[in-house]
Write a protein that holds these residues in place. Structure first.
Motif, PDB file in Angstrom:
ATOM      1  N   ILE A   1      15.594  81.750  -1.583  1.00 24.35           N
ATOM      2  CA  ILE A   1      15.161  83.033  -2.153  1.00 24.35           C
ATOM      3  C   ILE A   1      14.309  83.799  -1.141  1.00 24.35           C
ATOM      4  CG2 ILE A   1      13.688  84.096  -3.936  1.00 24.35           C
ATOM      5  CD1 ILE A   1      14.615  81.756  -5.775  1.00 24.35           C
ATOM      6  N   LYS A   2      13.374  83.094  -0.525  1.00 24.16           N
ATOM      7  CA  LYS A   2      12.496  83.764   0.450  1.00 24.16           C
ATOM      8  C   LYS A   2      13.328  84.376   1.582  1.00 24.16           C
ATOM      9  CE  LYS A   2       8.488  82.785   3.353  1.00 24.16           C
ATOM     10  NZ  LYS A   2       7.250  83.331   2.835  1.00 24.16           N
ATOM     11  N   PHE A   3      14.255  83.595   2.076  1.00 31.32           N
ATOM     12  CA  PHE A   3      15.089  84.051   3.180  1.00 31.32           C
ATOM     13  C   PHE A   3      15.952  85.236   2.762  1.00 31.32           C
ATOM     14  CE2 PHE A   3      19.013  84.110   5.604  1.00 31.32           C
ATOM     15  CZ  PHE A   3      18.574  83.958   6.915  1.00 31.32           C
ATOM     16  N   ARG A   4      16.562  85.108   1.612  1.00 34.58           N
ATOM     17  CA  ARG A   4      17.468  86.184   1.191  1.00 34.58           C
ATOM     18  C   ARG A   4      16.703  87.448   0.843  1.00 34.58           C
ATOM     19  NH1 ARG A   4      22.064  84.516  -2.819  1.00 34.58           N
ATOM     20  NH2 ARG A   4      22.389  86.749  -2.538  1.00 34.58           N
ATOM     21  N   LEU A   5      15.517  87.314   0.266  1.00 33.60           N
ATOM     22  CA  LEU A   5      14.724  88.514  -0.039  1.00 33.60           C
ATOM     23  C   LEU A   5      14.422  89.259   1.246  1.00 33.60           C
ATOM     24  CD1 LEU A   5      12.217  87.215  -2.744  1.00 33.60           C
ATOM     25  CD2 LEU A   5      14.008  88.938  -3.051  1.00 33.60           C
ATOM     26  N   LEU A   6      14.082  88.515   2.264  1.00 33.98           N
ATOM     27  CA  LEU A   6      13.733  89.145   3.537  1.00 33.98           C
ATOM     28  C   LEU A   6      14.961  89.765   4.211  1.00 33.98           C
ATOM     29  CD1 LEU A   6      11.413  89.607   5.508  1.00 33.98           C
ATOM     30  CD2 LEU A   6      12.033  87.483   6.653  1.00 33.98           C
ATOM     31  N   HIS A   7      16.039  88.991   4.292  1.00 32.40           N
ATOM     32  CA  HIS A   7      17.188  89.457   5.063  1.00 32.40           C
ATOM     33  C   HIS A   7      18.092  90.419   4.316  1.00 32.40           C
ATOM     34  CE1 HIS A   7      15.775  86.199   7.572  1.00 32.40           C
ATOM     35  NE2 HIS A   7      16.374  86.840   8.554  1.00 32.40           N
ATOM     36  N   GLU A   8      18.147  90.297   3.015  1.00 42.38           N
ATOM     37  CA  GLU A   8      19.048  91.199   2.290  1.00 42.38           C
ATOM     38  C   GLU A   8      18.312  92.368   1.664  1.00 42.38           C
ATOM     39  OE1 GLU A   8      21.639  88.986  -0.397  1.00 42.38           O
ATOM     40  OE2 GLU A   8      21.516  87.297   0.993  1.00 42.38           O
ATOM     41  N   TYR A   9      17.021  92.219   1.396  1.00 36.57           N
ATOM     42  CA  TYR A   9      16.287  93.284   0.702  1.00 36.57           C
ATOM     43  C   TYR A   9      15.085  93.789   1.498  1.00 36.57           C
ATOM     44  CZ  TYR A   9      19.212  91.614  -3.067  1.00 36.57           C
ATOM     45  OH  TYR A   9      20.304  91.247  -3.821  1.00 36.57           O
ATOM     46  N   GLY A  10      14.817  93.178   2.606  1.00 32.24           N
ATOM     47  CA  GLY A  10      13.682  93.599   3.429  1.00 32.24           C
ATOM     48  C   GLY A  10      12.337  93.360   2.754  1.00 32.24           C
ATOM     49  N   ALA A  11      12.308  92.406   1.830  1.00 32.39           N
ATOM     50  CA  ALA A  11      11.058  92.162   1.093  1.00 32.39           C
ATOM     51  C   ALA A  11      10.461  90.818   1.490  1.00 32.39           C
ATOM     52  CB  ALA A  11      11.343  92.171  -0.402  1.00 32.39           C
ATOM     53  N   GLU A  12       9.146  90.795   1.471  1.00 32.87           N
ATOM     54  CA  GLU A  12       8.499  89.539   1.843  1.00 32.87           C
ATOM     55  C   GLU A  12       7.786  88.956   0.635  1.00 32.87           C
ATOM     56  OE1 GLU A  12       5.988  88.589   5.570  1.00 32.87           O
ATOM     57  OE2 GLU A  12       6.976  90.535   5.876  1.00 32.87           O
ATOM     58  N   CYS A  13       7.951  87.668   0.442  1.00 24.91           N
ATOM     59  CA  CYS A  13       7.278  87.084  -0.717  1.00 24.91           C
ATOM     60  C   CYS A  13       6.399  85.919  -0.307  1.00 24.91           C
ATOM     61  CB  CYS A  13       8.303  86.631  -1.757  1.00 24.91           C
ATOM     62  SG  CYS A  13       9.169  85.133  -1.284  1.00 24.91           S
ATOM     63  N   ARG A  14       5.511  85.570  -1.220  1.00 23.21           N
ATOM     64  CA  ARG A  14       4.613  84.440  -0.988  1.00 23.21           C
ATOM     65  C   ARG A  14       4.698  83.530  -2.203  1.00 23.21           C
ATOM     66  NH1 ARG A  14       0.091  87.352   0.488  1.00 23.21           N
ATOM     67  NH2 ARG A  14      -0.259  87.637  -1.732  1.00 23.21           N
ATOM     68  N   TRP A  15       4.750  82.246  -1.981  1.00 23.85           N
ATOM     69  CA  TRP A  15       4.837  81.292  -3.098  1.00 23.85           C
ATOM     70  C   TRP A  15       3.497  80.626  -3.374  1.00 23.85           C
ATOM     71  CZ3 TRP A  15       9.117  81.923  -5.595  1.00 23.85           C
ATOM     72  CH2 TRP A  15      10.324  82.147  -4.946  1.00 23.85           C
ATOM     73  N   THR A  16       3.179  80.435  -4.639  1.00 19.39           N
ATOM     74  CA  THR A  16       2.047  79.591  -5.011  1.00 19.39           C
ATOM     75  C   THR A  16       2.544  78.598  -6.056  1.00 19.39           C
ATOM     76  OG1 THR A  16       0.740  81.605  -4.869  1.00 19.39           O
ATOM     77  CG2 THR A  16      -0.381  79.647  -5.748  1.00 19.39           C
ATOM     78  N   PRO A  17       2.563  77.323  -5.696  1.00 22.03           N
ATOM     79  CA  PRO A  17       3.093  76.329  -6.643  1.00 22.03           C
ATOM     80  C   PRO A  17       2.260  76.244  -7.929  1.00 22.03           C
ATOM     81  CG  PRO A  17       2.769  75.388  -4.457  1.00 22.03           C
ATOM     82  CD  PRO A  17       2.097  76.728  -4.451  1.00 22.03           C
ATOM     83  N   ILE A  18       2.945  75.986  -9.031  1.00 25.30           N
ATOM     84  CA  ILE A  18       2.255  75.744 -10.287  1.00 25.30           C
ATOM     85  C   ILE A  18       2.782  74.419 -10.791  1.00 25.30           C
ATOM     86  CG2 ILE A  18       1.584  76.798 -12.494  1.00 25.30           C
ATOM     87  CD1 ILE A  18       3.556  79.055 -11.803  1.00 25.30           C
TER      88      ILE A  18
END
Ligand code: G4P
Length: 527
Positions: free
Chosen positions: A447-464
């Protein structure tokens, strides 16, 4: 020209399921070999995700790319149109497999004779049981030392929670493997190791008392076979077509896929007994495959890994009638008409444009973001097909925006990836944060990779640390309000706005169940 009814009646749509390495790819290939769809072994690209690649998810995605071609394999055999739906072997993609099972009319389970029923098979079987899917079992790798046949059958019976009915019986195993005896046709298939061709010697004998028997398999094996088949007759039921079709009895075959042994027997029985396309339940009514008007639903979306083209293929299972190229169909969720100029069908490993396809078939529709899993297409009727449940994820993380300028891109990317069924989104109603739930760790990276490469968006994960997402149901609205107030920090909404309780541990879930007996907690969103 065959009539619509004849076309549909001759279709057999099924999936082969197994724990990785049991022999699913090998068996698929051998079936294609019989169907004449391929001519030499080794032609089917494995859709299996190699164990060595588990740490390298890019490689996994690349291999998944291969699976578009092998997602559905159609071939003709003795007048039947057979559609095999492939399922990814990697357990992080279990959800894909569950959804594929909603598009088939029966399954063949491959079990490794040395290992018996393994974890992933067990989980998939639960889904088959929920749907009363007819099951045939193929016990594979008899050319190697494995477990005792009776033991395996006992285990299958217990694990599958259904009657098992051996159709063939193995004569020895490993080095001493001589062949299989067909318990109902009194024929003996003698084992000859041959990995490339369709070759097995079948000899007809009158019965097990036939004095010629020991010429073929020797004195000791003859004695043993007689004894064991006596036992089998005493212990196991006769084949019962109705029980099989209802998912209550599983015929069992023994063989070796690699050596092409016992496969033909399996295929022959399969075409004789496996069901043709069945009715599909919609919220509104039951849909018969033989209805003249077309209807179908999207059970799988395969994204193109080329980041420059956000195009994908939506796999549609045809539930009724005939789908035609360039005809307008209604997309229920968007309430819009679409027509498809390049629908593809899958014959062996070739993807080709088709003019028409019938109930039971799968068509691939090139898509640029209009489809989500579960979407329905019809000629106009309001229908919503049931039976595509989401299961509670196993892993959960908060997803946050890491680039304030790309808020919109992130939202769009998440929405589309969730529509493809990559993972599930929940919104925590207490703090409004987005939670992504997955089956495996791998999806977070994807998801992180695809968000960046396909949508130009950067995300951050915080485990729960959560145990399960539970969809809740009750007739008692006061109790529900009370519950939501008490659990305000653990309440969320799924993508359809339904209430979900995020249980932190089995213990806390049990406590909640005890405290609120009028509320039912479900690990799936369809109940
Ligand atoms: P999968 O799709 O269920 O994951 O299994 P696959 O068919 O890829 O089979 C897994 C391994 O088991 C393969 O060996 C395959 O050759 C072997 N195999 C399949 N059927 C039989 C059988 O009847 N007898 C024996 N002895 N082996 C069998 P591999 O070494 O992992 O792969 P490969 O290099 O041979 O492709």
């Amino acid at each position: 020209m065959a009539s619509l009814e004849e076309e549909i009646r001759r279709r057999r749509t099924f999936a082969i399921i197994s724990h990785p390495d049991a022999g699913k790819t090998t068996l698929t290939e051998k079936l294609l070999l019989y169907g004449g769809a391929i001519h030499v072994a080794g032609a089917v690209k494995s859709n299996k995700i190699r164990k060595t690649a588990t740490s390298d998810w890019m490689e996994i995605e690349r291999q998944r790319g291969i699976s578009v071609a092998t997602s559905v394999m159609g071939f003709e055999y003795e007048g039947y149109k057979i559609n095999i739906l492939d399922t990814p072997g990697h357990e992080d993609f279990a959800e894909d497999t569950f959804r594929t099972l909603t598009a088939v009319d029966s399954v063949i389970i491959v079990v490794d004779s040395a290992k018996g029923v393994e974890k992933q098979t067990r989980r998939l079987m639960e889904v088959c049981r929920m749907r009363s899917t007819p099951v045939i079992v193929f016990i594979n790798k008899l050319d190697r030392e494995g477990r005792d046949a009776f033991d395996l059958l006992d285990e299958l019976e217990a694990e599958l929670a259904m009657q098992v009915c051996p159709m063939t019986w193995p004569i020895g195993m490993g080095e001493r493997f001589k062949g299989v005896y067909n318990l109902f046709k009194s024929s003996l298939s003698l084992f000859k190791s041959d990995k490339q061709h369709v070759a097995e010697e079948v000899v007809e004998i009158d019965s097990l008392e036939d004095p010629a028997l020991h010429q073929y398999i020797g004195e000791e094996s003859t004695h043993r076979l007689r004894e064991e088949s006596e036992l089998v007759r005493g212990c196991y039921p006769k084949p019962d077509l109705e029980a099989y079709r209802k998912g209550q009895q599983a015929p069992v075959f023994f063989g070796s896929a690699l050596n092409n042994f016992g496969v033909k027997e399996l295929l022959q029985t399969f075409i004789e007994i496996a069901p043709s396309p069945k009715d599909t339940m919609a919220q509104e009514r039951v849909v018969s495959p033989y209805e003249p008007t077309f209807s179908g639903f999207v059970f799988k979306i395969h994204a193109n890994m080329d980041p420059n083209h956000r195009s994908s293929i939506a796999f549609v299972k045809i539930c009724s009638g005939c789908f035609r190229r360039n005809e307008y169909y209604r997309h229920l969720r968007l309430d819009k008409k679409f027509r498809f100029a390049a629908p593809t069908a899958f014959m062996a490993q070739k993807k080709e444009i088709v003019e028409e396809a019938f109930a039971g078939d799968i068509v691939g529709l090139p898509d640029t973001g209009n489809f989500k899993i579960g979407d329905t297409l019809t000629e106009g009727e309001e229908l919503h097909f049931k039976g595509l449940p989401s299961f509670s994820p196993e892993l959960f993380q908060y997803i946050d925006n890491a680039d304030p300028m790309k808020q919109k891109q992130l939202a769009k990317g998440i929405e589309q990836l969730m529509g493809e069924g990559v993972a599930q989104l929940f919104i925590n109603t207490f703090n409004n944060r987005r939670i992504i739930g997955t089956v495996g760790q791998l999806q977070f990276e994807v998801i992180k990779f695809r968000l960046l490469h396909e949508y130009g968006a950067e995300c951050r994960w915080t485990p729960i640390s959560l145990y399960k997402a539970c969809w809740i149901e009750t007739d008692d609205s006061t109790a529900l309000e009370h519950f939501k107030l008490r659990k305000v920090q653990q309440m969320a909404r799924d993508i359809e706005g339904r209430d979900v309780f995020l249980a932190e541990s089995p213990y806390l879930l049990r406590m909640a169940e005890e405290e609120f007996p009028s509320i039912r907690f479900h690990f799936t969103n369809e109940f």
